[in-house]
Design a protein around this motif. Structure first.
Motif, PDB file in Angstrom:
ATOM      1  N   VAL A  92      23.634  33.637  11.491  1.00 27.18           N
ATOM      2  CA  VAL A  92      24.593  33.473  10.406  1.00 27.18           C
ATOM      3  C   VAL A  92      24.645  34.720   9.539  1.00 27.18           C
ATOM      4  O   VAL A  92      23.764  35.586   9.582  1.00 27.18           O
ATOM      5  CB  VAL A  92      24.237  32.261   9.511  1.00 27.18           C
ATOM      6  CG1 VAL A  92      24.236  30.969  10.305  1.00 27.18           C
ATOM      7  CG2 VAL A  92      22.902  32.473   8.808  1.00 27.18           C
ATOM      8  N   CYS A  93      25.687  34.770   8.737  1.00 34.73           N
ATOM      9  CA  CYS A  93      25.804  35.748   7.662  1.00 34.73           C
ATOM     10  C   CYS A  93      26.214  34.976   6.414  1.00 34.73           C
ATOM     11  O   CYS A  93      27.208  34.238   6.441  1.00 34.73           O
ATOM     12  CB  CYS A  93      26.830  36.819   8.003  1.00 34.73           C
ATOM     13  SG  CYS A  93      27.117  38.009   6.665  1.00 34.73           S
ATOM     14  N   VAL A  94      25.449  35.105   5.341  1.00 33.76           N
ATOM     15  CA  VAL A  94      25.720  34.395   4.090  1.00 33.76           C
ATOM     16  C   VAL A  94      26.098  35.414   3.026  1.00 33.76           C
ATOM     17  O   VAL A  94      25.406  36.428   2.853  1.00 33.76           O
ATOM     18  CB  VAL A  94      24.499  33.579   3.633  1.00 33.76           C
ATOM     19  CG1 VAL A  94      24.765  32.906   2.289  1.00 33.76           C
ATOM     20  CG2 VAL A  94      24.137  32.529   4.686  1.00 33.76           C
ATOM     21  N   THR A  95      27.191  35.151   2.305  1.00 31.39           N
ATOM     22  CA  THR A  95      27.623  36.058   1.247  1.00 31.39           C
ATOM     23  C   THR A  95      27.779  35.306  -0.067  1.00 31.39           C
ATOM     24  O   THR A  95      28.209  34.149  -0.093  1.00 31.39           O
ATOM     25  CB  THR A  95      28.964  36.733   1.589  1.00 31.39           C
ATOM     26  OG1 THR A  95      29.979  35.740   1.729  1.00 31.39           O
ATOM     27  CG2 THR A  95      28.863  37.509   2.888  1.00 31.39           C
ATOM     28  N   GLY A 126      28.983  32.339   7.293  1.00 30.17           N
ATOM     29  CA  GLY A 126      29.721  32.820   8.451  1.00 30.17           C
ATOM     30  C   GLY A 126      28.902  32.678   9.725  1.00 30.17           C
ATOM     31  O   GLY A 126      27.689  32.891   9.725  1.00 30.17           O
ATOM     32  N   PHE A 127      29.572  32.306  10.809  1.00 26.08           N
ATOM     33  CA  PHE A 127      28.931  32.151  12.112  1.00 26.08           C
ATOM     34  C   PHE A 127      30.014  32.232  13.177  1.00 26.08           C
ATOM     35  O   PHE A 127      31.216  32.314  12.865  1.00 26.08           O
ATOM     36  CB  PHE A 127      28.167  30.823  12.197  1.00 26.08           C
ATOM     37  CG  PHE A 127      29.031  29.621  11.926  1.00 26.08           C
ATOM     38  CD1 PHE A 127      29.614  28.899  12.963  1.00 26.08           C
ATOM     39  CD2 PHE A 127      29.277  29.210  10.620  1.00 26.08           C
ATOM     40  CE1 PHE A 127      30.420  27.806  12.707  1.00 26.08           C
ATOM     41  CE2 PHE A 127      30.090  28.113  10.352  1.00 26.08           C
ATOM     42  CZ  PHE A 127      30.664  27.412  11.402  1.00 26.08           C
ATOM     43  N   ALA A 146      19.558  30.801  10.891  1.00 27.69           N
ATOM     44  CA  ALA A 146      19.355  29.606  10.077  1.00 27.69           C
ATOM     45  C   ALA A 146      18.761  28.490  10.922  1.00 27.69           C
ATOM     46  O   ALA A 146      19.103  28.330  12.099  1.00 27.69           O
ATOM     47  CB  ALA A 146      20.677  29.145   9.474  1.00 27.69           C
ATOM     48  N   HIS A 147      17.872  27.719  10.301  1.00 24.48           N
ATOM     49  CA  HIS A 147      17.239  26.579  10.971  1.00 24.48           C
ATOM     50  C   HIS A 147      17.414  25.338  10.108  1.00 24.48           C
ATOM     51  O   HIS A 147      17.288  25.403   8.880  1.00 24.48           O
ATOM     52  CB  HIS A 147      15.753  26.834  11.215  1.00 24.48           C
ATOM     53  CG  HIS A 147      15.486  27.962  12.162  1.00 24.48           C
ATOM     54  ND1 HIS A 147      15.404  27.797  13.520  1.00 24.48           N
ATOM     55  CD2 HIS A 147      15.295  29.282  11.926  1.00 24.48           C
ATOM     56  CE1 HIS A 147      15.162  28.952  14.107  1.00 24.48           C
ATOM     57  NE2 HIS A 147      15.097  29.872  13.163  1.00 24.48           N
ATOM     58  N   GLN A 148      17.681  24.212  10.733  1.00 27.24           N
ATOM     59  CA  GLN A 148      17.830  22.972   9.991  1.00 27.24           C
ATOM     60  C   GLN A 148      16.485  22.502   9.459  1.00 27.24           C
ATOM     61  O   GLN A 148      15.469  22.567  10.158  1.00 27.24           O
ATOM     62  CB  GLN A 148      18.448  21.882  10.860  1.00 27.24           C
ATOM     63  CG  GLN A 148      18.764  20.613  10.079  1.00 27.24           C
ATOM     64  CD  GLN A 148      19.643  19.653  10.851  1.00 27.24           C
ATOM     65  OE1 GLN A 148      20.298  20.038  11.814  1.00 27.24           O
ATOM     66  NE2 GLN A 148      19.663  18.402  10.436  1.00 27.24           N
ATOM     67  N   ALA A 207      34.782  32.430  18.342  1.00 26.15           N
ATOM     68  CA  ALA A 207      35.640  32.811  17.216  1.00 26.15           C
ATOM     69  C   ALA A 207      34.851  32.769  15.917  1.00 26.15           C
ATOM     70  O   ALA A 207      33.995  31.893  15.733  1.00 26.15           O
ATOM     71  CB  ALA A 207      36.842  31.883  17.124  1.00 26.15           C
ATOM     72  N   PRO A 208      35.107  33.702  14.981  1.00 23.52           N
ATOM     73  CA  PRO A 208      34.397  33.687  13.707  1.00 23.52           C
ATOM     74  C   PRO A 208      34.864  32.543  12.822  1.00 23.52           C
ATOM     75  O   PRO A 208      36.052  32.213  12.783  1.00 23.52           O
ATOM     76  CB  PRO A 208      34.755  35.044  13.086  1.00 23.52           C
ATOM     77  CG  PRO A 208      36.070  35.398  13.700  1.00 23.52           C
ATOM     78  CD  PRO A 208      36.045  34.831  15.088  1.00 23.52           C
TER      79      PRO A 208
END
Length: 221
Positions: free
Chosen positions: A87-90, A44-45, A119-121, A50-51
């Protein structure tokens, strides 16, 4: 952040649920076990105010998550540079359907992890190869050593982002039905229906004459 092997992640307002707090956990053992049991996450970002939530593959290596994508992906482009992408990761596993005698008390048994951060590439070639091998093996352990590695052209078309596991929490539900005492005598079936992922019989490509490898034969169906 975690306070080392066998430690716990820091609790704060972002990582503490507002409902059913007794189901939450912050210890590394619980968090890592839930992450290691899966391979599909939701990233999620915020894009243009907008989400956005996208499914993608991931792997855990130590206290890092690596998430797979394409170099043409807008969220992964946003992770370039020092600023990175918030980000949010689930990750969620559905373990059972909890069927109560009342509609209100229906529920599910589950295991989940939510990770917040920037997050970083991944740009270092060695780290990129490590991350891609880890993602392949997260989906099917042993597979990265049993296929052709990505070539330079393929690596150029593939992007991976790295998220440090720092602001992380787990949440689970286990057990049976929580019916109201006055509903116990109602004539409706109640109980738990277990849910588990299943792998079917491998279907070979018409262009392979190799035997089914052991890591597939020994995998439960």
């Amino acid at each position: 952040m975690s306070d080392g092997p066998g430690g716990s992640y820091t609790r704060d307002d972002l990582t503490t649920p507002t409902r059913s707090k007794e189901r939450a956990a912050w210890d590394e053992e619980t968090v890592h076990a839930i992450l290691d049991a899966g391979s599909l996450c939701h990233l999620g970002f915020v894009r243009d105010g907008a989400p956005v939530v996208l499914p993608t593959l991931y792997a855990r290596v130590g206290n890092r998550l690596y998430l797979h994508g394409s170099t043409g992906s807008r969220p992964l482009r946003g992770a370039r540079g020092e600023q990175g992408l918030p980000v949010c990761v689930t990750v969620t596993h559905l373990d059972g359907l909890v069927l109560a005698k009342s509609a209100f008390h229906h529920s599910v048994n589950y295991r989940s992890v939510v990770a917040h951060g920037t997050a970083h590439q991944v740009t270092d070639p060695a780290e990129l190869r490590l991350a891609l091998d880890a993602i392949v093996d997260q989906v099917l352990p042993g597979r990265s050593a049993d296929c052709r590695p990505a070539n330079a052209k393929e690596l150029a078309a593939t992007a991976v982002v790295r998220l440090e596991l720092e602001r992380v929490s787990a949440k689970t539900r286990t057990g049976g039905v929580n019916d109201e005492e006055e509903d116990l005598g109602l004539p409706y079936w109640a109980g738990v229906v277990p849910v588990a992922p299943a792998h079917g019989t491998p279907l070979p490509s018409p262009h392979t004459d190799a035997e089914v490898p052991a890591y597939l034969r020994e995998r439960p169906c």
